[in-house]
Scaffold this motif. Structure first.
Motif, PDB file in Angstrom:
ATOM      1  N   PHE A 177       0.843  -1.196   0.000  1.00 34.62           N
ATOM      2  CA  PHE A 177       0.000   0.000   0.000  1.00 34.62           C
ATOM      3  C   PHE A 177       0.880   1.248   0.000  1.00 34.62           C
ATOM      4  O   PHE A 177       1.307   1.730   1.041  1.00 34.62           O
ATOM      5  CB  PHE A 177      -0.923  -0.040   1.223  1.00 34.62           C
ATOM      6  N   GLU A 178       1.135   1.768  -1.200  1.00 30.86           N
ATOM      7  CA  GLU A 178       2.083   2.873  -1.336  1.00 30.86           C
ATOM      8  C   GLU A 178       1.695   4.125  -0.551  1.00 30.86           C
ATOM      9  O   GLU A 178       2.581   4.782   0.037  1.00 30.86           O
ATOM     10  CB  GLU A 178       2.289   3.216  -2.804  1.00 30.86           C
ATOM     11  N   PRO A 179       0.408   4.522  -0.474  1.00 32.58           N
ATOM     12  CA  PRO A 179       0.071   5.760   0.247  1.00 32.58           C
ATOM     13  C   PRO A 179       0.517   5.770   1.704  1.00 32.58           C
ATOM     14  O   PRO A 179       0.916   6.812   2.219  1.00 32.58           O
ATOM     15  CB  PRO A 179      -1.452   5.839   0.117  1.00 32.58           C
ATOM     16  N   GLU A 180       0.473   4.620   2.395  1.00 30.83           N
ATOM     17  CA  GLU A 180       0.890   4.618   3.792  1.00 30.83           C
ATOM     18  C   GLU A 180       2.396   4.804   3.924  1.00 30.83           C
ATOM     19  O   GLU A 180       2.885   5.361   4.913  1.00 30.83           O
ATOM     20  CB  GLU A 180       0.445   3.346   4.509  1.00 30.83           C
ATOM     21  N   HIS A 181       3.135   4.371   2.931  1.00 32.57           N
ATOM     22  CA  HIS A 181       4.582   4.601   2.930  1.00 32.57           C
ATOM     23  C   HIS A 181       4.873   6.094   2.779  1.00 32.57           C
ATOM     24  O   HIS A 181       5.708   6.654   3.499  1.00 32.57           O
ATOM     25  CB  HIS A 181       5.251   3.797   1.814  1.00 32.57           C
ATOM     26  N   ARG A 182       4.170   6.740   1.862  1.00 34.53           N
ATOM     27  CA  ARG A 182       4.357   8.184   1.694  1.00 34.53           C
ATOM     28  C   ARG A 182       3.923   8.948   2.938  1.00 34.53           C
ATOM     29  O   ARG A 182       4.538   9.950   3.317  1.00 34.53           O
ATOM     30  CB  ARG A 182       3.563   8.683   0.483  1.00 34.53           C
ATOM     31  N   ALA A 183       2.869   8.474   3.596  1.00 27.60           N
ATOM     32  CA  ALA A 183       2.319   9.181   4.752  1.00 27.60           C
ATOM     33  C   ALA A 183       3.228   9.121   5.967  1.00 27.60           C
ATOM     34  O   ALA A 183       3.153  10.003   6.844  1.00 27.60           O
ATOM     35  CB  ALA A 183       0.943   8.613   5.105  1.00 27.60           C
ATOM     36  N   TYR A 184       4.080   8.090   6.048  1.00 28.49           N
ATOM     37  CA  TYR A 184       4.920   7.924   7.234  1.00 28.49           C
ATOM     38  C   TYR A 184       6.405   7.762   6.897  1.00 28.49           C
ATOM     39  O   TYR A 184       7.158   7.141   7.646  1.00 28.49           O
ATOM     40  CB  TYR A 184       4.413   6.750   8.074  1.00 28.49           C
ATOM     41  N   ALA A 185       6.835   8.345   5.775  1.00 32.26           N
ATOM     42  CA  ALA A 185       8.262   8.425   5.420  1.00 32.26           C
ATOM     43  C   ALA A 185       8.930   7.062   5.345  1.00 32.26           C
ATOM     44  O   ALA A 185      10.056   6.875   5.808  1.00 32.26           O
ATOM     45  CB  ALA A 185       9.007   9.325   6.409  1.00 32.26           C
ATOM     46  N   ILE A 186       8.222   6.099   4.742  1.00 29.40           N
ATOM     47  CA  ILE A 186       8.758   4.754   4.576  1.00 29.40           C
ATOM     48  C   ILE A 186       9.093   4.549   3.101  1.00 29.40           C
ATOM     49  O   ILE A 186       8.227   4.714   2.241  1.00 29.40           O
ATOM     50  CB  ILE A 186       7.742   3.684   5.029  1.00 29.40           C
TER      51      ILE A 186
END
Length: 309
Positions: free
Chosen positions: A108-117
């Protein structure tokens, strides 16, 4: 058939809510409480916000006594393999050896963007997952008093004491899941004790099980060394009105749910609809419970479906 409860706390669930579901599942005789590993809601506001899977499971481990605990699935993108091996081994100790360790590539790419992952391409995510499995199992199985070294493309380890060890030996059962045609079956056959197909049709479940079974045979494992499982959203009711009410509560159309999950209907309907899945080899079913406040839902399923199977 073995039934487990599976929740998605990123959609909106505090630790306290998850604990109540886990304790209820334990009291009703479900074999395990599993949770997703996500940091962002896929829909809705996700309030009160995400909870970390291994922090949560460590706490639940101390408030339960018999139910197994695990993840569907820990994201390899979220954590370095060494600290992850430590966390899982510690929670296994805190639970008295009740952990199952599910791990996947992350998707899930959006959660990576949301938390600097960082979110690398799929091929690299599979490479990292492979190396993480090699490292984590290597750390867990290195004899006490010896050290572990590893040189991979993405991770390297030098002179690790490979501690702590999990309670379960050689390590907690490993769950690998997904719908990949080649790399997923190969990873499952190499590392996993259980293979899980998420939210798929009967034909897809059959195809994936055949792929994994062939991979298991190709590496010289016995056929019965792998547990085959599937995950489905649950929407059970005593009558049509109750089923429809539960579908509405999770924002789903009843006809759509009936098409996509065998765990939708009255208890007798669900027993009948699960029949073909058992015939293709499903041994364990994860009930995706989306309304965590509806504990009567779990009670109904345990009393009327689990009892029959």
């Amino acid at each position: 058939m073995d039934f487990r409860v599976f929740v998605e706390p990123q959609q909106g669930a505090s630790y306290g809510t998850q604990l109540v579901v886990a304790q209820t599942a334990e009291s009703l005789g479900y074999s395990a409480f599993f949770r997703s590993d996500h940091y962002l809601a896929m829909s809705g506001d996700g309030l009160p916000g995400p909870t970390d899977s291994w922090v949560t499971l460590g706490a639940i481990a101390r408030e339960t006594s018999s139910i197994r605990l695990g993840t569907l699935v820990t994201s390899a993108t979220f954590r370095h393999p060494g600290p992850l091996a430590i966390s899982v081994a510690q929670v296994d100790d805190m639970s008295g050896g009740r952990i199952d360790f599910g791990i996947g590539t992350g998707w899930f790419e959006p959660e990576h963007r949301a938390y600097a992952i960082p979110f690398p391409p799929l091929g690299e995510r599979f490479d990292r997952l492979t190396e993480q499995l090699e490292i984590i199992t290597g750390l867990w199985t290195t004899p006490i008093g010896e050290t572990f070294d590893y040189a991979g493309t993405h991770y390297a380890i030098s002179q690790s004491p490979a501690l702590p060890k999990p309670v379960q030996r050689p390590h907690p059962p490993i769950v690998v899941g997904g719908l990949g045609a080649k790399r997923t079956p190969a990873l499952a056959a190499t590392f996993a004790d259980e293979y899980n197909v998420p939210f798929a049709s009967l034909d897809t479940v059959r195809t994936q099980f055949e792929r994994v079974s062939s991979a298991v045979e190709s590496v010289g494992r016995s056929a019965d060394s792998m547990v085959y499982s599937a995950s489905f959203v649950v929407c059970a009711g005593r009558d049509t009105a109750e089923i429809a009410r539960r579908a509405s509560a999770i924002g789903r159309e009843l006809d759509e749910l009936r098409t996509n999950s065998p765990l939708v209907g009255t208890p007798n309907e669900i027993v009948d609809r699960l029949g073909p899945f058992t015939e293709v080899g499903v041994q364990r079913v994860y009930l995706q419970l989306l309304d965590l406040s509806d504990l009567d839902h779990l009670e109904l399923f345990a009393a009327e479906v689990q009892r029959q199977l």
